[in-house]
Design an enzyme around this catalytic site. Structure first.
Site, PDB file in Angstrom:
ATOM      1  N   GLY A 164      -6.207   5.474  -7.457  1.00 25.12           N
ATOM      2  CA  GLY A 164      -5.042   4.591  -7.259  1.00 25.12           C
ATOM      3  C   GLY A 164      -5.293   3.241  -7.892  1.00 25.12           C
ATOM      4  O   GLY A 164      -6.094   3.122  -8.825  1.00 25.12           O
ATOM      5  N   THR A 183      -6.302  -0.740  -8.603  1.00 24.58           N
ATOM      6  CA  THR A 183      -7.543  -1.522  -8.471  1.00 24.58           C
ATOM      7  C   THR A 183      -7.526  -2.314  -7.161  1.00 24.58           C
ATOM      8  O   THR A 183      -8.539  -2.392  -6.462  1.00 24.58           O
ATOM      9  CB  THR A 183      -7.684  -2.472  -9.685  1.00 24.58           C
ATOM     10  OG1 THR A 183      -7.659  -1.656 -10.859  1.00 24.58           O
ATOM     11  CG2 THR A 183      -8.957  -3.273  -9.644  1.00 24.58           C
ATOM     12  N   ALA A 184      -6.337  -2.877  -6.818  1.00 24.75           N
ATOM     13  CA  ALA A 184      -6.245  -3.692  -5.594  1.00 24.75           C
ATOM     14  C   ALA A 184      -6.616  -2.853  -4.368  1.00 24.75           C
ATOM     15  O   ALA A 184      -7.416  -3.282  -3.529  1.00 24.75           O
ATOM     16  CB  ALA A 184      -4.832  -4.257  -5.457  1.00 24.75           C
ATOM     17  N   GLY A 204      -8.273  -0.044  -4.413  1.00 27.74           N
ATOM     18  CA  GLY A 204      -9.660   0.396  -4.608  1.00 27.74           C
ATOM     19  C   GLY A 204     -10.630  -0.563  -3.919  1.00 27.74           C
ATOM     20  O   GLY A 204     -11.630  -0.144  -3.325  1.00 27.74           O
ATOM     21  N   GLU A 210     -11.330   5.842  -8.882  1.00 27.84           N
ATOM     22  CA  GLU A 210     -10.629   6.149 -10.138  1.00 27.84           C
ATOM     23  C   GLU A 210      -9.424   5.219 -10.190  1.00 27.84           C
ATOM     24  O   GLU A 210      -8.391   5.475  -9.544  1.00 27.84           O
ATOM     25  CB  GLU A 210     -10.182   7.619 -10.157  1.00 27.84           C
ATOM     26  CG  GLU A 210     -11.342   8.610 -10.201  1.00 27.84           C
ATOM     27  CD  GLU A 210     -12.042   8.678 -11.554  1.00 27.84           C
ATOM     28  OE1 GLU A 210     -11.459   8.231 -12.562  1.00 27.84           O
ATOM     29  OE2 GLU A 210     -13.179   9.156 -11.604  1.00 27.84           O
ATOM     30  N   CYS A 234      -2.444   7.128 -15.816  1.00 27.93           N
ATOM     31  CA  CYS A 234      -3.471   6.074 -15.777  1.00 27.93           C
ATOM     32  C   CYS A 234      -4.067   5.814 -17.150  1.00 27.93           C
ATOM     33  O   CYS A 234      -4.482   4.700 -17.443  1.00 27.93           O
ATOM     34  CB  CYS A 234      -4.560   6.431 -14.777  1.00 27.93           C
ATOM     35  SG  CYS A 234      -5.324   8.024 -15.120  1.00 27.93           S
TER      36      CYS A 234
HETATM   37  P1  NAD Z   1      -0.481   5.167  -4.378  1.00 27.63           P
HETATM   38  O1  NAD Z   1       0.479   4.128  -3.924  1.00 27.63           O
HETATM   39  O2  NAD Z   1      -0.128   6.589  -4.300  1.00 27.63           O
HETATM   40  O3  NAD Z   1      -1.848   4.898  -3.617  1.00 27.63           O
HETATM   41  C1  NAD Z   1      -2.968   5.742  -3.714  1.00 27.63           C
HETATM   42  C2  NAD Z   1      -3.506   5.988  -2.333  1.00 27.63           C
HETATM   43  O4  NAD Z   1      -3.856   4.745  -1.722  1.00 27.63           O
HETATM   44  C3  NAD Z   1      -2.510   6.670  -1.414  1.00 27.63           C
HETATM   45  O5  NAD Z   1      -3.150   7.723  -0.757  1.00 27.63           O
HETATM   46  C4  NAD Z   1      -2.085   5.562  -0.476  1.00 27.63           C
HETATM   47  O6  NAD Z   1      -1.790   6.040   0.812  1.00 27.63           O
HETATM   48  C5  NAD Z   1      -3.280   4.652  -0.428  1.00 27.63           C
HETATM   49  N1  NAD Z   1      -2.927   3.243  -0.201  1.00 27.63           N
HETATM   50  C6  NAD Z   1      -1.948   2.540  -0.817  1.00 27.63           C
HETATM   51  N2  NAD Z   1      -1.940   1.263  -0.361  1.00 27.63           N
HETATM   52  C7  NAD Z   1      -2.919   1.167   0.566  1.00 27.63           C
HETATM   53  C8  NAD Z   1      -3.420   0.111   1.384  1.00 27.63           C
HETATM   54  N3  NAD Z   1      -2.887  -1.110   1.353  1.00 27.63           N
HETATM   55  N4  NAD Z   1      -4.455   0.372   2.221  1.00 27.63           N
HETATM   56  C9  NAD Z   1      -5.004   1.598   2.256  1.00 27.63           C
HETATM   57  N5  NAD Z   1      -4.583   2.639   1.495  1.00 27.63           N
HETATM   58  C10 NAD Z   1      -3.555   2.439   0.662  1.00 27.63           C
HETATM   59  O7  NAD Z   1      -0.862   4.933  -5.882  1.00 27.63           O
HETATM   60  P2  NAD Z   1      -0.900   3.615  -6.723  1.00 27.63           P
HETATM   61  O8  NAD Z   1      -1.977   2.725  -6.211  1.00 27.63           O
HETATM   62  O9  NAD Z   1       0.456   3.057  -6.969  1.00 27.63           O
HETATM   63  O10 NAD Z   1      -1.380   4.347  -8.090  1.00 27.63           O
HETATM   64  C11 NAD Z   1      -1.158   3.840  -9.311  1.00 27.63           C
HETATM   65  C12 NAD Z   1      -2.450   3.282  -9.857  1.00 27.63           C
HETATM   66  O11 NAD Z   1      -3.421   4.305  -9.842  1.00 27.63           O
HETATM   67  C13 NAD Z   1      -2.351   2.821 -11.281  1.00 27.63           C
HETATM   68  O12 NAD Z   1      -3.074   1.628 -11.414  1.00 27.63           O
HETATM   69  C14 NAD Z   1      -3.023   3.933 -12.062  1.00 27.63           C
HETATM   70  O13 NAD Z   1      -3.595   3.516 -13.280  1.00 27.63           O
HETATM   71  C15 NAD Z   1      -4.072   4.355 -11.085  1.00 27.63           C
HETATM   72  N6  NAD Z   1      -4.464   5.746 -11.355  1.00 27.63           N
HETATM   73  C16 NAD Z   1      -5.727   5.970 -11.758  1.00 27.63           C
HETATM   74  C17 NAD Z   1      -6.117   7.259 -12.078  1.00 27.63           C
HETATM   75  C18 NAD Z   1      -7.505   7.549 -12.542  1.00 27.63           C
HETATM   76  O14 NAD Z   1      -7.841   8.726 -12.618  1.00 27.63           O
HETATM   77  N7  NAD Z   1      -8.318   6.557 -12.861  1.00 27.63           N
HETATM   78  C19 NAD Z   1      -5.204   8.300 -11.951  1.00 27.63           C
HETATM   79  C20 NAD Z   1      -3.918   8.016 -11.523  1.00 27.63           C
HETATM   80  C21 NAD Z   1      -3.563   6.735 -11.216  1.00 27.63           C
END
Ligand code: NAD
Length: 458
Positions: free
Chosen positions: A191, A193-194, A196, A213, A247
């Site tokens: 998901g 970076t924030a 993460g 990731e 991503c």
């Molecule tokens: P998302 O909103 O689906 O979040 C991912 C997970 O984090 C979910 O399971 C969600 O429940 C959890 N989450 C969200 N906010 C949270 C919080 N405040 N506290 C705890 N858990 C929380 O996905 P996203 O973050 O919008 O994903 C998009 C990002 O992911 C982009 O930056 C993309 O580049 C990155 N991404 C990376 C890869 C990779 O393989 N490196 C693949 C896909 C997406």
């Protein structure tokens, strides 16, 4: 939505199953992997329909970039896991010639996999096959932002996999926050970076190892040695699949002013050939995941000249594949990860300037270089720090099992795919089996007191 009790019960059951040694059997792991593969094969229509509901994902993209990838990964793992699991014998040195140094490949225990919404089947489940092969029990939390897919996974997975070892938890941020309060033996997060950083903070409480990731801005550099017709198609394909919500989608282009004009001219023609004069009506383009992201992306369109595309339909969650020129490096479209179908072009005069531009920013997940010069390729490979690098194409490196996939710095830590997935979920336990050989004990005796200087002389 899973309740707090559901989560605690699932983790408890997984922990008990792990402690019983259920997942230590290689045969058990293989049966689970085969069952997981069968789940993809027997439910292709259900997964495609969920992905169409969540993202209007075309069936071809759903199959090629989600289901086939998952199936191929399992086939690959099954064909090699016996070798990966086998304790690894380390060559003895003169000091250990009568001994056996070994590395055991142990599972961590109960691992948590948190998926993201953009490839919601693949990202929730691709890490799971590595975790199963390595002998872990798994708690899977698909993204709530793609609810139809999350529901499909939650409904189907228990029909195929062992109900004690593998569990799906559904829910949004409150549920994930709750989950992260629990102790896991490994956390695998995909998901932003924030978030993460939130996951890593939570993991720190128990010193739980993590793979993160994450995202970032993957640049594309083009020089004048390339076949522009082919380069444009490869770059646009990488940008347009999943409507740019990938991503490792090419985020922006760096090239000379002359190449920019040529790129725009070819891109306009190629996009019309692929999606017609009204791309909104094309069945081959996904939709933006929600209105919030349409609003975010629409703002970027004001930050440059729209050379191609530019149409927005908020109600239909649609933004046309768009090329932006005359963009300032300081604008938001050039500082945020775009994660949508907008492709800005920044003019640079040389590869050196492109490398300086890239290295002045956060290390990207991937760096793309379009050049036939091997000298140029080498310069980028040596001088750019990025999670991965792909020359003369976009995204396709993701599908090569033996290439570890992961970011660096703000784009992530750790890697997976194929053997790297197995390694991520494996603790390499060093082990030495000592001997009672009389000669060895004679030599080894010098370590015992009473100490003397002659014993430490070399
Ligand atoms: P998302 O909103 O689906 O979040 C991912 C997970 O984090 C979910 O399971 C969600 O429940 C959890 N989450 C969200 N906010 C949270 C919080 N405040 N506290 C705890 N858990 C929380 O996905 P996203 O973050 O919008 O994903 C998009 C990002 O992911 C982009 O930056 C993309 O580049 C990155 N991404 C990376 C890869 C990779 O393989 N490196 C693949 C896909 C997406």
């Amino acid at each position: 939505m899973s309740s707090s009790e559901d989560m605690k019960r699932a983790i408890q059951r997984a922990r008990e199953a792990f402690q019983c040694g259920t997942t230590l059997s290689i045969d058990f792991r293989k049966r689970q992997l085969k069952a997981l593969k069968r789940m993809y094969e027997e439910n292709e229509a259900a997964f495609c329909s969920a992905l169409a509901q969540d993202l209007k994902k075309p069936k071809q993209e759903a199959i090629l970039l989600e289901l086939n990838l998952l199936k191929d990964d399992i086939t690959y793992i099954l064909s090699r896991m016996d070798d990966w699991i086998k304790p690894e014998k380390i060559a003895p040195t003169i000091m250990t010639m009568f001994d056996q140094p070994l590395v055991y490949h142990d599972p961590y225990g109960v691992v948590l996999v948190l998926g993201a919404w953009n490839y919601p089947v693949q990202l929730a489940l691709l890490p799971v096959s590595g975790a199963i092969a390595a002998g872990n029990c798994v708690i899977i939390k698909p993204s709530e932002v793609s609810p139809a897919t999350a529901e499909t996974i939650a409904k189907l997975l228990p029909k195929y996999l062992d109900k004690e070892c593998y569990h799906v938890i559904c829910g949004g941020i409150p549920e994930t926050t709750e989950l992260l309060k629990e102790r896991f033996d490994y956390i695998f997060y995909t998901g932003s970076t924030a978030v993460g950083k939130i996951v890593r903070d939570a993991a720190n409480k128990n010193l739980t190892p993590v793979t993160l990731e994450l995202g970032g801005k993957s640049p594309v550099y083009i020089d004048d040695s390339v076949d522009m017709e082919v380069a444009v198609r490869r770059i646009l394909w990488g940008k347009c699949i999943n409507l740019g919500q990938t991503c490792i989608a090419p985020d922006y282009i760096l090239c000379s002013k002359q190449l920019q004009d040529k790129f725009v001219e070819v891109a306009r023609r190629v996009l019309e050939e692929w999606y017609g004069t009204n791309p909104k009506a094309s069945p081959d383009l996904c939709r933006v995941i929600n209105e919030k992201h349409v609003d975010r992306l629409s703002e970027y369109l004001k930050e440059g000249t729209v050379a191609v595309g530019g149409e927005v339909d908020r109600e239909q969650l649609y933004i046309a594949p768009t090329i932006l020129t005359d963009v300032s490096p300081k604008s938001k479209v050039m500082t945020d990860e775009i994660f949508g179908p907008i492709l800005p072009i920044i003019s640079v005069e040389s590869a050196y300037e492109a490398i300086s531009f890239i290295n002045a920013r956060d290390a990207p997940l991937t760096c793309y270089v379009f050049s036939t010069s091997s000298k140029q390729q080498q310069t980028f490979a040596q001088q750019v720090l990025s999670g991965s690098m792909c020359f003369n194409d976009c995204v396709v490196h993701f599908s090569i099992h033996d290439l570890p996939f992961g970011g660096i710095g703000n784009s992530g830590m750790g890697a997976y795919h194929g053997k790297a997935s197995f390694d991520s979920f494996t603790h390499n336990k060093a082990c030495l089996i000592r001997n009672y050989n009389k000669v060895a004990e004679m030599i080894g005796k010098m370590r015992y007191p009473p100490y003397s200087d002659t014993n430490t002389k070399r």
